[in-house]
Design a protein around this motif. Sequence first.
Motif, mmCIF file in Angstrom:
data_model
loop_
_atom_site.group_PDB
_atom_site.id
_atom_site.type_symbol
_atom_site.label_atom_id
_atom_site.label_comp_id
_atom_site.label_asym_id
_atom_site.label_seq_id
_atom_site.Cartn_x
_atom_site.Cartn_y
_atom_site.Cartn_z
ATOM 1 N N GLY A 115 0.775 -1.242 -0.113
ATOM 2 C CA GLY A 115 0.053 -0.042 0.106
ATOM 3 C C GLY A 115 0.998 1.377 0.011
ATOM 4 O O GLY A 115 2.106 1.358 0.445
ATOM 5 N N ARG A 116 0.227 2.321 -0.561
ATOM 6 C CA ARG A 116 1.021 3.532 -0.535
ATOM 7 C C ARG A 116 0.845 4.348 0.639
ATOM 8 O O ARG A 116 -0.245 4.470 1.266
ATOM 9 N N LEU A 117 2.003 4.803 1.210
ATOM 10 C CA LEU A 117 1.783 5.799 2.346
ATOM 11 C C LEU A 117 1.106 7.201 1.879
ATOM 12 O O LEU A 117 1.072 7.679 0.896
ATOM 13 N N PRO A 118 0.526 7.836 2.820
ATOM 14 C CA PRO A 118 -0.137 9.097 2.376
ATOM 15 C C PRO A 118 0.665 10.132 2.097
ATOM 16 O O PRO A 118 2.034 10.053 2.597
ATOM 17 N N SER A 119 0.476 11.046 1.466
ATOM 18 C CA SER A 119 1.127 12.295 1.246
ATOM 19 C C SER A 119 0.691 13.541 1.080
ATOM 20 O O SER A 119 -0.611 13.844 0.962
ATOM 21 N N MET A 120 1.212 14.727 1.796
ATOM 22 C CA MET A 120 0.833 16.110 1.482
ATOM 23 C C MET A 120 0.928 16.645 -0.081
ATOM 24 O O MET A 120 0.536 17.960 0.041
ATOM 25 N N MET A 121 1.646 16.093 -0.646
ATOM 26 C CA MET A 121 2.037 16.686 -1.946
ATOM 27 C C MET A 121 0.703 17.066 -2.815
ATOM 28 O O MET A 121 -0.208 16.545 -2.685
ATOM 29 N N ALA A 122 0.716 18.239 -3.437
ATOM 30 C CA ALA A 122 -0.144 18.990 -4.130
ATOM 31 C C ALA A 122 0.166 19.629 -5.304
ATOM 32 O O ALA A 122 -0.190 20.799 -5.460
ATOM 33 N N PRO A 123 0.877 18.777 -6.411
ATOM 34 C CA PRO A 123 0.931 19.431 -7.748
ATOM 35 C C PRO A 123 -0.338 19.903 -8.271
ATOM 36 O O PRO A 123 -1.403 19.112 -8.214
ATOM 37 N N THR A 124 -0.446 21.033 -8.856
ATOM 38 C CA THR A 124 -1.824 21.657 -9.055
ATOM 39 C C THR A 124 -1.971 22.145 -10.386
ATOM 40 O O THR A 124 -0.911 23.208 -10.763
ATOM 41 N N LEU A 125 -3.107 22.377 -10.845
ATOM 42 C CA LEU A 125 -3.374 23.009 -12.184
ATOM 43 C C LEU A 125 -4.681 23.947 -12.217
ATOM 44 O O LEU A 125 -5.639 23.393 -11.524
ATOM 45 N N VAL A 126 -4.518 25.174 -12.883
ATOM 46 C CA VAL A 126 -5.756 25.884 -12.653
ATOM 47 C C VAL A 126 -6.286 26.151 -14.040
ATOM 48 O O VAL A 126 -5.264 26.547 -15.018
ATOM 49 N N LEU A 127 -7.640 25.673 -14.350
ATOM 50 C CA LEU A 127 -7.951 26.195 -15.729
ATOM 51 C C LEU A 127 -9.020 27.020 -15.825
ATOM 52 O O LEU A 127 -10.064 27.124 -14.527
ATOM 53 N N GLY A 147 -8.409 28.485 -20.875
ATOM 54 C CA GLY A 147 -7.681 27.265 -21.002
ATOM 55 C C GLY A 147 -6.948 27.319 -19.710
ATOM 56 O O GLY A 147 -7.314 27.834 -18.352
ATOM 57 N N LEU A 148 -5.497 26.916 -19.715
ATOM 58 C CA LEU A 148 -4.656 26.680 -18.507
ATOM 59 C C LEU A 148 -4.193 27.938 -18.121
ATOM 60 O O LEU A 148 -3.661 28.857 -18.731
ATOM 61 N N ALA A 149 -4.459 28.293 -16.653
ATOM 62 C CA ALA A 149 -4.244 29.510 -16.237
ATOM 63 C C ALA A 149 -3.108 29.741 -15.321
ATOM 64 O O ALA A 149 -2.297 30.705 -14.916
ATOM 65 N N LEU A 150 -2.762 28.539 -14.658
ATOM 66 C CA LEU A 150 -1.546 28.545 -13.722
ATOM 67 C C LEU A 150 -1.241 27.014 -13.498
ATOM 68 O O LEU A 150 -2.246 25.940 -13.609
ATOM 69 N N ALA A 151 0.073 26.525 -13.428
ATOM 70 C CA ALA A 151 0.410 25.414 -13.094
ATOM 71 C C ALA A 151 1.513 25.385 -11.905
ATOM 72 O O ALA A 151 2.510 26.491 -12.024
#
Length: 456
Positions: A337-349, A353-357
Amino acid sequence: MSGPLPAAVAAGHPATAEAGAEILAAGGSAADAAVAACLASCVAETVMTGLLGGGHAIYHDAASGATRNLDCFVAVPSGQGAPMDALQVPFGEELVHYAVGASSCAVPGVPGGLEALWRAHGRLPWERLVDPALRLARDGVPMPAAHVACLQMLAPVMTMREGGDMYAPGGDLLTEGDRLRQPGLVRALELVRDEGAASVYSGTIARALLELMAERRGAITAADLADYTPRWSEPAEVEFAGRRILTRGELSGVPETLARFDPGAGAGALLRALEQAASPDGHTTNLTVVDPEGSACVLTTSLGLGSGDYLPGLDLHLNSMLGEADLVVGGVPEAGGRLPSMMAPTLVLDPDGLALAGGAAGGTRLRTALITAAVGVLDEGLDPQEAVERPRVHPEGAVVHAEPGADEDGLAALEAAGRTVRRWPEQHHYFGGVSLVARARGAADPRRSGAVLAAR
């Protein structure tokens, strides 16, 4: 501002950004550049990350419009390891408790994730993507100020065994401008180039890792390595100020925080929203790539603190994810099983179209750093670099941490309400590190000696 995002690479180290920009200039996709940049970070940013760590990515394919998350975080091993070694690390003014040693190492996911990204969205040869990292390993990399500060904090684990020759040659810790030399990484990267990710799961690096597990009583088995698989999935989605935010849920707290925050309500409302979600510690790095076609990749990786163990002759630091107390607070998942993570790679549309990565490093401060910067760009119309650099305020239990320049009226109101405000004397890497690309330009965090390069 409307229109496409500029083609650029934003990362936590100038050498990482340069590696990604080189691959974009060679005709590579966002995935190609992210792979090359991540491999470079595994040489240049080894106080933050490494090849034997774990990560999460988000990828937007401009041609199809599809966006997917990639889980290449660490998995729980099936073996029975020796008791871990307790360690206290001063983090700012706080002592943080960790456990290290070979038995703190979980099954690494970064190599499998990088190959999965490349196979799904890459177009240059795999060998070409390893070139920039190999050059860095051969030449060594100058240490920037923020990485030196992190090394000073992590010295007890970074130098406890084989790492002493790399981070404290002659007995003295590296200082700003000193060249970090990790000669074994040349051989490690040659193996990754020639054997692919399989080197870590069934090849030469796997054999070295299993030998170290046997010698130092770690928990990873050959079956654990052979069974590891990166996982693609649909991103978590939340609406914010008429935009679609695509990110990760789980421990990140990003969707919940943005859902609670009222756009236009000011910094006080943001702080109240941030206080209602929590996430654990870790030492991470983040990179963001947008290619000329408009595809985008955000990738966050980490070793945790690092176990203090290095593969002989390869200079690869083992992760310490099983010793990160906040990741296993609810109990360790079953083997595989995977350990949990706080990582949050994020995209905004938005409708155009794509406004922020973007994404962030910084453990508990990751969510605060990312949301504060993103809200600055999306809600307040700040220049991206200004949004990344502005003073941050981070709530942690009963204490609110504040950088110089934070809104004093707001801090005074918190104190009047009974909160303890800890005013830091200077901007500090404690408050996380953001790298993002918005329509105006890319931005990277000076708290982590970050850099941003436009595609050439």
